[in-house]
Design an enzyme around this catalytic site. Structure first.
Site, PDB file in Angstrom:
ATOM      1  N   TYR A  18     -47.236  -8.916  -5.672  1.00  0.00           N
ATOM      2  CA  TYR A  18     -47.617  -8.312  -6.956  1.00  0.00           C
ATOM      3  C   TYR A  18     -49.127  -8.323  -7.195  1.00  0.00           C
ATOM      4  CZ  TYR A  18     -42.636  -8.705  -7.955  1.00  0.00           C
ATOM      5  OH  TYR A  18     -41.269  -8.588  -7.904  1.00  0.00           O
ATOM      6  N   ASP A  99     -51.055  -5.468 -19.478  1.00  0.00           N
ATOM      7  CA  ASP A  99     -51.183  -4.048 -19.149  1.00  0.00           C
ATOM      8  C   ASP A  99     -50.494  -3.213 -20.222  1.00  0.00           C
ATOM      9  OD1 ASP A  99     -48.680  -5.223 -18.079  1.00  0.00           O
ATOM     10  OD2 ASP A  99     -48.247  -3.164 -17.488  1.00  0.00           O
ATOM     11  N   ASN A 120     -41.888  -5.613 -21.724  1.00  0.00           N
ATOM     12  CA  ASN A 120     -40.915  -6.715 -21.691  1.00  0.00           C
ATOM     13  C   ASN A 120     -41.551  -8.094 -21.806  1.00  0.00           C
ATOM     14  OD1 ASN A 120     -38.687  -5.047 -21.559  1.00  0.00           O
ATOM     15  ND2 ASN A 120     -38.775  -4.886 -19.336  1.00  0.00           N
TER      16      ASN A 120
END
Length: 199
Positions: A18, A99, A120
């Site tokens: 990631y 983000d 989320n």
């Protein structure tokens, strides 16, 4: 008694796969702050990498914790709430950097409270803290293609990397995000909004 420490949490997903993805803007901005203020991270209950430092701006010292949750984005609230409870840091002393697809790449918006905007990580923090009333530094990453496969497009987009032009601009953008967090702490939310939201 509430602590006089601030908590800055940069959101992202742990693990090398990631690194450098759009969803890890918070992690990358936290790394900028860590370098700026000589913060070393260590493990907090397996939930986050956590470091402690002192910022000094305009002759004022502010003590702060810097966190990178290890819970994966959708459970970020577990880490933030654990640190907040353990160190008695109230929501009005919490800044979350994340983000945001609703903003173009390079744009920053500072806010407190309001909708999670489908993010989320923010939904998780709202739930875990029991309030959305903490400061947020929203770092624009632009929007995925909409249409028939909007959900898949979104997942691929946030877990994707930046193009060459954006990669060139990234260091300056991350520095701006770090500046925004510092401005909230030293000058207050309204001043930070004035400085960053209109760009």
């Amino acid at each position: 008694m509430a602590s006089d420490f601030w908590l800055i949490a940069g959101l992202g997903n742990p693990g090398s796969k990631y690194e450098g993805t759009r969803h890890n803007m918070g992690f990358m901005t936290a790394d900028v702050l860590a370098e700026r203020w000589s913060v070393n991270f260590s493990d907090h209950k397996g939930l986050a990498m956590l470091g402690k430092g002192v910022m000094n701006l305009s002759g004022r010292n502010v003590k702060f914790f810097l966190a990178k949750p290890l819970t994966y984005m959708n459970e970020s609230g577990n880490a933030v709430a654990s640190i907040s409870a353990y160190y008695q840091i109230e929501p009005d002393h919490i800044v979350v950097i994340h983000d945001d697809m609703d903003l173009d790449f390079g744009r920053i918006k500072v806010k407190a409270g309001g909708s999670a905007g489908g993010h989320n990580g923010i939904k998780s923090i709202d739930r875990s803290l029991g309030t959305p009333k903490y400061a947020r530094v929203r770092m624009g990453v632009g929007h995925a293609q909409r249409g028939a496969h909007a959900h898949d497009n979104t997942v691929n987009w946030v877990l994707g990397g930046f193009g060459p032009d954006q990669r060139k601009q990234l260091p300056e953008f991350l520095a701006d995000g770090a500046d925004a967090a510092e401005t909230i702490i030293f000058d207050g939310l309204a001043k930070a909004q004035e400085r960053f939201n209109g760009r």
